[in-house]
Scaffold this motif. Structure first.
Motif, PDB file in Angstrom:
ATOM      1  N   TYR A  50      35.832  55.552  30.151  1.00 41.70           N
ATOM      2  CA  TYR A  50      35.717  55.624  28.949  1.00 41.70           C
ATOM      3  C   TYR A  50      33.932  54.943  28.617  1.00 41.70           C
ATOM      4  CZ  TYR A  50      34.408  54.796  24.079  1.00 41.70           C
ATOM      5  OH  TYR A  50      33.551  54.791  22.652  1.00 41.70           O
TER       6      TYR A  50
ATOM      7  N   LEU B 222      32.476  57.899  30.335  1.00 41.88           N
ATOM      8  CA  LEU B 222      32.922  59.612  29.221  1.00 41.88           C
ATOM      9  C   LEU B 222      31.897  59.370  28.320  1.00 41.88           C
ATOM     10  CD1 LEU B 222      35.018  61.729  28.232  1.00 41.88           C
ATOM     11  CD2 LEU B 222      35.843  59.990  26.560  1.00 41.88           C
TER      12      LEU B 222
ATOM     13  N   MET C 280      30.163  53.296  15.838  1.00 41.70           N
ATOM     14  CA  MET C 280      31.343  52.526  15.852  1.00 41.70           C
ATOM     15  C   MET C 280      31.958  52.502  15.343  1.00 41.70           C
ATOM     16  SD  MET C 280      32.798  49.379  14.401  1.00 41.70           S
ATOM     17  CE  MET C 280      31.473  48.081  13.887  1.00 41.70           C
TER      18      MET C 280
ATOM     19  N   ARG D  39      33.178  55.054  13.847  1.00 42.92           N
ATOM     20  CA  ARG D  39      34.776  56.363  13.997  1.00 42.92           C
ATOM     21  C   ARG D  39      35.131  56.296  15.962  1.00 42.92           C
ATOM     22  NH1 ARG D  39      32.431  59.640  10.891  1.00 42.92           N
ATOM     23  NH2 ARG D  39      32.974  59.761   8.760  1.00 42.92           N
ATOM     24  N   ALA D  40      34.450  55.076  16.475  1.00 43.68           N
ATOM     25  CA  ALA D  40      35.256  55.335  17.743  1.00 43.68           C
ATOM     26  C   ALA D  40      36.477  54.581  17.357  1.00 43.68           C
ATOM     27  CB  ALA D  40      33.899  53.808  19.081  1.00 43.68           C
ATOM     28  N   HIS D  41      36.846  54.702  18.556  1.00 43.72           N
ATOM     29  CA  HIS D  41      38.217  54.313  18.744  1.00 43.72           C
ATOM     30  C   HIS D  41      39.036  53.006  19.096  1.00 43.72           C
ATOM     31  CE1 HIS D  41      39.330  58.589  19.703  1.00 43.72           C
ATOM     32  NE2 HIS D  41      39.120  58.993  18.984  1.00 43.72           N
TER      33      HIS D  41
ATOM     34  N   ALA E 287      35.665  50.049  22.209  1.00 40.42           N
ATOM     35  CA  ALA E 287      35.133  51.100  22.201  1.00 40.42           C
ATOM     36  C   ALA E 287      33.460  51.180  21.436  1.00 40.42           C
ATOM     37  CB  ALA E 287      36.130  53.057  21.612  1.00 40.42           C
TER      38      ALA E 287
ATOM     39  N   ASN F 244      26.858  63.673  11.673  1.00 43.20           N
ATOM     40  CA  ASN F 244      27.093  64.829  12.128  1.00 43.20           C
ATOM     41  C   ASN F 244      26.588  65.482  13.627  1.00 43.20           C
ATOM     42  OD1 ASN F 244      30.499  64.336  12.465  1.00 43.20           O
ATOM     43  ND2 ASN F 244      30.525  66.545  11.786  1.00 43.20           N
TER      44      ASN F 244
ATOM     45  N   LEU G  99      30.283  61.620  16.934  1.00 41.27           N
ATOM     46  CA  LEU G  99      30.269  62.540  18.149  1.00 41.27           C
ATOM     47  C   LEU G  99      29.891  62.749  19.864  1.00 41.27           C
ATOM     48  CD1 LEU G  99      29.356  66.660  16.612  1.00 41.27           C
ATOM     49  CD2 LEU G  99      31.575  65.167  17.110  1.00 41.27           C
TER      50      LEU G  99
ATOM     51  N   THR H  89      33.268  59.661  20.596  1.00 40.96           N
ATOM     52  CA  THR H  89      34.492  59.633  20.504  1.00 40.96           C
ATOM     53  C   THR H  89      34.409  61.331  21.784  1.00 40.96           C
ATOM     54  OG1 THR H  89      34.532  61.738  19.287  1.00 40.96           O
ATOM     55  CG2 THR H  89      35.311  59.449  18.317  1.00 40.96           C
TER      56      THR H  89
ATOM     57  N   ALA I   2      33.819  64.612  21.217  1.00 43.52           N
ATOM     58  CA  ALA I   2      34.132  64.931  21.298  1.00 43.52           C
ATOM     59  C   ALA I   2      34.864  66.232  21.423  1.00 43.52           C
ATOM     60  CB  ALA I   2      33.844  64.827  19.728  1.00 43.52           C
TER      61      ALA I   2
ATOM     62  N   PRO J 200      36.845  64.633  24.963  1.00 45.05           N
ATOM     63  CA  PRO J 200      37.655  63.614  24.692  1.00 45.05           C
ATOM     64  C   PRO J 200      38.044  62.382  25.905  1.00 45.05           C
ATOM     65  CG  PRO J 200      38.573  64.436  23.868  1.00 45.05           C
ATOM     66  CD  PRO J 200      37.908  65.253  24.170  1.00 45.05           C
ATOM     67  N   TYR J 201      37.965  63.464  26.889  1.00 45.56           N
ATOM     68  CA  TYR J 201      38.619  62.610  27.919  1.00 45.56           C
ATOM     69  C   TYR J 201      37.969  63.381  29.184  1.00 45.56           C
ATOM     70  CZ  TYR J 201      42.427  66.501  28.390  1.00 45.56           C
ATOM     71  OH  TYR J 201      42.877  67.368  27.968  1.00 45.56           O
ATOM     72  N   LEU J 202      38.311  62.209  30.165  1.00 43.07           N
ATOM     73  CA  LEU J 202      38.159  62.986  31.252  1.00 43.07           C
ATOM     74  C   LEU J 202      38.928  63.171  32.833  1.00 43.07           C
ATOM     75  CD1 LEU J 202      34.468  61.085  32.294  1.00 43.07           C
ATOM     76  CD2 LEU J 202      34.733  63.641  31.509  1.00 43.07           C
TER      77      LEU J 202
ATOM     78  N   HIS K 282      40.740  54.297  10.588  1.00 36.91           N
ATOM     79  CA  HIS K 282      40.577  55.808  11.150  1.00 36.91           C
ATOM     80  C   HIS K 282      41.617  55.886  12.785  1.00 36.91           C
ATOM     81  CE1 HIS K 282      38.503  57.821  13.911  1.00 36.91           C
ATOM     82  NE2 HIS K 282      38.382  59.046  13.441  1.00 36.91           N
ATOM     83  N   TYR K 283      41.547  54.985  13.466  1.00 36.32           N
ATOM     84  CA  TYR K 283      42.088  55.198  14.985  1.00 36.32           C
ATOM     85  C   TYR K 283      43.529  54.751  15.123  1.00 36.32           C
ATOM     86  CZ  TYR K 283      43.284  54.956  19.844  1.00 36.32           C
ATOM     87  OH  TYR K 283      43.952  55.047  21.103  1.00 36.32           O
TER      88      TYR K 283
ATOM     89  N   HIS L 195      40.456  55.021  24.530  1.00 35.75           N
ATOM     90  CA  HIS L 195      39.128  54.586  24.753  1.00 35.75           C
ATOM     91  C   HIS L 195      39.153  53.101  24.828  1.00 35.75           C
ATOM     92  CE1 HIS L 195      37.464  59.336  23.082  1.00 35.75           C
ATOM     93  NE2 HIS L 195      37.952  59.225  23.958  1.00 35.75           N
TER      94      HIS L 195
ATOM     95  N   PRO M 130      39.946  64.307  17.860  1.00 35.59           N
ATOM     96  CA  PRO M 130      39.669  62.999  18.342  1.00 35.59           C
ATOM     97  C   PRO M 130      38.766  62.161  17.499  1.00 35.59           C
ATOM     98  CG  PRO M 130      37.888  65.079  18.892  1.00 35.59           C
ATOM     99  CD  PRO M 130      38.481  65.261  18.248  1.00 35.59           C
TER     100      PRO M 130
END
Lengths: 442, 442
Positions: free
Chosen positions: A132, A135, A157, A159-161, A165, A288, A312, A315, A317, A320-322, B131-132, B161, B320
């Motif tokens: 994370y 990322l 923060m 809208r972070a997961h 995160a 955004n 963006l 997350t 966006a 969203p992952y590696l 949200h998450y 995340h 995401p």
């Protein structure tokens, strides 16, 4: 036990495998490495981040009595095995790339050498922590490169997961060169500078927008940043000019825009502020934003001084992952290789050498075995020996400075965020070892 | 103080605004609502989740002495204001849709009615939590609808995340109908059933794959699930058949595939197991799965009994983040409305009525004001009054059952994951209020 710091924040298969290892007495030395298999086209390079949290996790790794009792209740584990878990601490060695180092596909950024049960158990949380932050730091680095000299603040923060995160995004983006974050906890936790203004609700709660501005200015006289898009952006800019004339000894540091056509509003608002004598009042915007938006602001010469980058980035966006993994490379002195289709790994303990052209720009990386000394700068260094740190952790601001110096040597294509494949060579000795392992395995 | 449970896990602007409210004595009742502005085409509906964590957050909300000392050190806040923070607790009312309710754009799933400072302060963490979990539950619901009757297990913690997301993804996916998760901590924390097998490293650490299988079977005799793709999937399936003949009284419950062409491997492995007398051994697979992949397995009648769904669900990779907000709708008895361009909100305290056709299928939702009673089933209910729960929290398994019953009334297009816009009407009284507020504001 229910906190995310619990040793139970792991996958069940780690514990079922550990029971298998325990019963077979398989506690010889294992070597695992963390790497990213492939880079998406939207990421010409990645920025290593999260090592410090991994080391803290290893320093504190143990099972509490409550956790062991829970595992016993599940009926899945033998008492003898649970006794061995009660005694488990991390006693191994860790080598890693320093946080803030740019890296590429197939380059390990972390190597763990430890008795098998320890090295296996940590897999889930180590991936979770390294993935994370890497990322977000990689996304943030692109923002930093896209907007040189601009104020960049993490706003993501909410809208972070979830919570960790949000907190770690503040750290990872600061490491990558952001100026700070809106997340308060990031300051006491990591020393990240914090920034904050007002929300629309503050304006809405007042009957008059102008009154909201005035009240805020008196409440935060050293940090007057006014949000001017709640109703009509340009009308609000005019109210700011009128307010400035009434404020005695309080400067309006900046105004923030958060909606609509930001290029157009920025130009109009700049003109209104300048005409009203507020040339020193900065323009800041959010809404955004990502590195492509920032590039567009710069390219179009929009008079914007700073940016809040949120969802963006936090997350990641667009990516969203590696495609990352923590894989066994050696056990009991013998190199190991997975060759599941499409997921083959390079075996053995590895080192990465980075070579530079005469102008100081990176020219190629070589991935080879640890004992195959090559030309270039070795990127992987010892950080923990026998479960203890080799040296105290660097301050986050030092890692941030280091990352900024590293950016200077990036190839121009990567600095400009173009699609570009940096050259990573796999050394002959490594290919030979992979071949030998394949012949032996089954 | 550095834990994510800290009240400092918020945006700085909440605290600067609170100081503004404090100095103006603005502590009258505020009404905020959480909603999603718009649904992406990849989500025909969303599933409400995360309410329980919000209520726990509100029950525990307070500033510790250490946190207050930190805020004082920043020099940004007055002593009188910090004293007011020391006394702050949540004393308001909360109305919400129950977890597991499908919902749509512009429908509030949470309403907070509380003195302004409380209702404002909580914004960042409330969004972060709702949200998450809503994001993951909505993705998981699609997997459940795509693969009826199949075993579905969350495998995503490692690439979620950071830690809290990994843990909450296990909860949110179980709520949506998953059978369980690989994340151990989800069991003691939420009662989520846990599942686990073995990793490639377990096979690699043995010199012979067959020995790894045998050791694992003896270590976990009640739960023998063997990973068969480390080297050659079909050859490994044959070894499983041979092992089964040697194992006395231990059943091989399942084999897991994790790479290559899973359709093709599944058919070949099924044939090998059946020919070897292992008709009762189930097939389970993992590896970059999402609802579209699951649909393809079903459509192609692939003999697969269960699926581990990981990264693509826990990061909600195709979507995401959601365009969600927590907005002021009323202050001091007066309805409020933000009308920043493209981000207009509907003012006032709202209720959502759901109407059904004669066959029990949902036909339309009406968003209206709380006191405008309409036909249909009201979705928003009281959950907290004066800072206390109206009733004890439902068991997670009850919310899961409720969600399953709700799925039965979804329109066919939404069950089949087709792009479909469910009808959400804004009631006339609400449009009229928005109009009136616009005339008054500035």
């Amino acid at each position: 036990m229910k906190s995310i710091d619990s040793a139970l924040l792991t996958d069940l298969y780690q514990l079922t495998m550990l029971q298998g290892y325990y019963e077979q007495g398989m506690d010889e030395t294992a070597v695992f490495e963390f790497f990213v298999r492939d880079l998406p086209p939207e990421r010409g390079f990645l920025l290593a981040a999260g090592l410090e949290q991994v080391l803290q996790y290893l320093e504190g790794l143990c099972f509490t009595r409550e956790e062991l009792d829970y595992l016993k209740e599940t009926g899945r584990f033998s008492d003898a095995f649970l006794d061995s878990l009660a005694a488990l601490r991390f006693t191994g060695d860790v080598h890693a790339m320093p946080e803030g180092t740019p890296f590429f596909a197939n380059e390990p950024i972390l190597r763990v050498v430890a008795p098998m049960p320890q090295a296996q158990l940590m897999e889930s949380r180590v991936i979770n922590l390294l993935h994370y932050q890497t990322l977000v730091a990689s996304k943030a680095a692109r923002c930093v490169l896209a907007a040189p000299g601009k104020l960049l603040v993490d706003f993501g923060m909410r809208r972070a997961h979830a919570g960790e995160a949000g907190l770690l995004a503040a750290r990872a983006s600061y490491l990558a060169g952001f100026d700070g974050s809106s997340t308060v906890l990031a300051a006491p936790a990591f020393g990240v500078p914090i920034y904050g203004t007002m929300a629309h609700s503050f304006v809405q709660a007042h009957d008059l927008e102008a009154a909201a501005f005035e009240h805020f200015a008196h409440a935060q006289p050293d940090n007057v940043v006014l949000l001017i898009d709640t109703y009509d952006t340009e009308a609000a800019a005019q109210k700011v000019v009128e307010l400035a004339a009434r404020l005695q000894g309080i400067n309006i540091k900046a105004v923030r825009l958060d909606s609509g056509d930001l290029f157009d509003h920025a130009r109009q608002v700049r003109a209104i502020l300048d005409a009203g004598g507020l040339r020193q009042t900065r323009l800041f915007c959010s809404g955004n934003l990502d590195e492509y938006q920032l590039q567009a602001f710069i390219k179009n010469d929009v008079p914007m001084d700073g940016f809040g980058v949120g969802t963006l980035m936090d997350t990641s966006a667009d990516v969203p992952y590696l495609d990352c993994a923590y894989k066994l490379q050696e056990y009991a002195g013998i190199a190991r290789r997975k060759h599941s289709e499409g997921k083959e790994t390079w075996p053995g303990r590895k080192q990465v050498y980075r070579r530079y052209a005469e102008d100081g720009v990176m020219s190629a990386d070589i991935v080879t075995l640890e004992d195959d000394v090559q030309e270039g700068r070795p990127l992987i260094r010892p950080v923990m020996r026998d479960g203890r740190r080799v040296q105290p952790p660097p301050a986050l601001s030092e890692s941030r400075d280091y990352a900024q110096r590293e950016f200077e040597s990036l190839p121009g294509e990567l600095k400009r965020l173009e699609e570009h494949r940096y050259r990573v060579e796999i050394a002959t000795v490594l290919k030979q070892l992979a071949h030998d392992v394949d012949l032996q395995q089954h």
